[in-house]
Design a protein around this motif. Sequence first.
Motif, mmCIF file in Angstrom:
data_model
loop_
_atom_site.group_PDB
_atom_site.id
_atom_site.type_symbol
_atom_site.label_atom_id
_atom_site.label_comp_id
_atom_site.label_asym_id
_atom_site.label_seq_id
_atom_site.Cartn_x
_atom_site.Cartn_y
_atom_site.Cartn_z
ATOM 1 N N LYS A 174 -70.723 37.316 26.480
ATOM 2 C CA LYS A 174 -69.798 36.724 27.538
ATOM 3 C C LYS A 174 -68.362 36.928 27.189
ATOM 4 N N ASP A 175 -67.737 36.898 28.216
ATOM 5 C CA ASP A 175 -66.183 37.151 28.087
ATOM 6 C C ASP A 175 -65.620 36.217 29.011
ATOM 7 N N LEU A 176 -64.858 34.943 28.749
ATOM 8 C CA LEU A 176 -64.388 34.185 29.566
ATOM 9 C C LEU A 176 -62.934 34.650 29.944
ATOM 10 N N GLY A 177 -62.418 35.725 29.412
ATOM 11 C CA GLY A 177 -61.026 35.806 29.439
ATOM 12 C C GLY A 177 -60.592 36.982 30.550
ATOM 13 N N GLN A 195 -53.071 33.336 30.837
ATOM 14 C CA GLN A 195 -52.662 31.952 30.683
ATOM 15 C C GLN A 195 -53.005 31.043 32.027
ATOM 16 N N GLU A 196 -53.235 31.728 33.008
ATOM 17 C CA GLU A 196 -53.342 31.092 34.011
ATOM 18 C C GLU A 196 -54.652 31.071 35.024
ATOM 19 N N ASP A 197 -55.128 30.019 35.686
ATOM 20 C CA ASP A 197 -56.274 30.043 36.409
ATOM 21 C C ASP A 197 -55.848 29.786 38.014
ATOM 22 N N LEU A 198 -55.484 30.928 38.594
ATOM 23 C CA LEU A 198 -55.228 30.799 40.141
ATOM 24 C C LEU A 198 -54.230 29.818 40.145
ATOM 25 N N LYS A 199 -53.028 29.757 39.497
ATOM 26 C CA LYS A 199 -51.991 28.970 39.245
ATOM 27 C C LYS A 199 -50.896 29.092 40.217
ATOM 28 N N PRO A 200 -50.599 28.135 40.849
ATOM 29 C CA PRO A 200 -49.416 28.310 41.825
ATOM 30 C C PRO A 200 -48.153 28.658 41.155
ATOM 31 N N VAL A 201 -47.412 29.762 41.657
ATOM 32 C CA VAL A 201 -46.100 30.027 40.799
ATOM 33 C C VAL A 201 -45.068 30.178 41.600
ATOM 34 N N ALA A 202 -43.821 29.780 41.105
ATOM 35 C CA ALA A 202 -42.585 29.976 41.904
ATOM 36 C C ALA A 202 -42.277 31.357 42.357
#
Length: 497
Positions: free
Chosen positions: A336-339, A466-473
Motif C-alpha cells: 500500500k502507498d498512500l503517498g 503535502q496537499e490533497d487537491l488543495k486550492p492554492v493562490a
Amino acid sequence: MGTDPGASGVQVNAQPVTVTLTAGKQYQTISHFGGSDAWACQFVGTWPDAKRNALADLLFSRDTLAGGQPKGIGLSLWRFNIGAGTAEQGAASDIRDEWRRAESFLNADGTTYNWDKQAGQVWFLEAARKRGVPEFLVFPNSPPVQFTINKKGYAHAGKPNLTAENFGLYADFLASVIAGIQKKTGVTIQYISPVNEPQWDWSDAGQEGTPFYNNEIAGIVRALSASLVKAKLPAKINIAEAGQIDYLYSPFNKQGRGNQIHAFFDKTSPDYIGSLPNLAQAISGHSYFTTSPYNQASQKRRELAAAVAKVPGLQYWMSEYCILGDNDGEIQGNGKDLGIDAALYVAKVIHNDLVNANASAWHWWTSISAYNYKDGLVYIDKNKTDGNFEASKMLWTLGNYSRFVRPGATRIDVSDQPGLLISAYKNVNNQLVAVIVNEQKEKAAIDLKAQDFQFSNVKIFRTSAQEDLKPVAADNEENTIIAEGRSITTIVADIIH
C-alpha cells in the motif's frame, strides 16, 4: 535562461515557459471518470452511517468545504458488480478470500430473485445517485453459478464456463438484474458490460471470472441485446473489457480473443455486432501491464487510437486500472502507498490514456480496498461491520481530473513542454480545465497562452506530498502557474470568447 536537470534527467526550465492552448483544435469528447464497487462495498455499505457516508463523500461529492477544499472527487460514473453467487456458496465456492466472493440476486432455483441481496453495494449505488453521479454501469465477472458449466464462479482449465445453450438464460438474468435494481432504487442503469477480461484463464479460484472467445462474446451480446429490447430497458451494452489493450488492436497472444476492434466493429467480420441498436459505440480495455516504460506505453496507445479511429464514431474507454505487477521495475503493485509516488505514477497513466489513446472514459478498479496493495483510492480495515479508513493520494490525483473534467468536455490542443505532462479540456459550460503533471523535483513556472480564446477567474488546485487537491493562490503575474515539484496541478477558468 539557466536550466536544472529534473529527477529523471529531463531539463526543466527555471524561468517561465509558454504553454499554448488551442480550443479550435479538438480531440475526443469525455464521457465519464468512474470507479468500481468491487469488492469491499458489499461490506462497507453496511458500516455505521457516519463512516459509509464519509466514504461516499470522498468518491462522489462535488461539494466544497470551508476554504474551498473539495469534499470529494466527484466521480461521474459508478460501476456496480453483479455477483455470481459465490458468497452464498461460501467455502464451497473454492474462493478462499470471502471478500472476493460476491452475492447474487438469483435464488438457488435459478429462476426467482431476491432483491434484498447485495445490500451494501445497493447502498453505495443510491449514495452515488444522491450525490449527483449521473451515470451507472453494471458488470458481472462470471455468469451465475446456476448457469456455469462447473457450477462455480471461476473457470476450469482456462475454458469458457458457459455453454452457448445458456447465453439466453444469462442475457435474461442480466436484463432482470437491471430492471430489478432500477425498480428497487430508482437508479437508471445506463450501461451493462457482460464480460470481463475474457483473455485470462480465471482458473485459480482467486475471484469470480471466466474466459470467452470473440465469437462467444458476440453470441452473448446478441442475446443480451434481444433481452434488453424485450424488457424495454434503455441500457447500452459496453464491450469487451479487454484484459490488456494489445488485444483490442492486435492478435497478441490469444488466438480468437484479440483484434477485438475488428472482430466486433468491422462489417466484414463474422463476429460483427456494431449495428445492434443498443450497443454502445465504444470499446473498452484495461491499461494493465502496458504502462511502463512511458515511451513504449505511449506508442501502444497511439496504435490503439489509430485502430479506433478507423471505425467512424467509435470511442475508446479505459474501463479498469490500478497499479499491478512490477511495471518494468518502475513501481510495484505490492505494498500500500498512500503517498505521492504512487499518485504520480497513476497521473502519468491517466495522462497517457487521455492524450495518446484518446480515451473518452477512465475508470479505477477497486475504489475501496482492504489490501496491502496499490489498488485502492480509499483504504479500510478488513472489517465487515465497522473499521477505520484513510484516503490515498491516488484518490485526489484522480480527482484532479474527475472533479473538474465533466461529461461532455472536449479535449483541446496543448503545446508540448519537456518534463511536464499537460492536458486541457473545455467543459460544456464554457469552463477551461488544464491538468499539469510535474514528476520532477523542481517546480516549473508556466505561462498559459490561449491561442484563440481568452480566459479569466483562474482557480488552482494541487495534489502533492503535502496537499490533497488543495486550492492554492494564483501567482501575482497574470496567467503564470507554478507547478510545484512532484505534484499534480489543475487550473480551472472561465472561457471568454
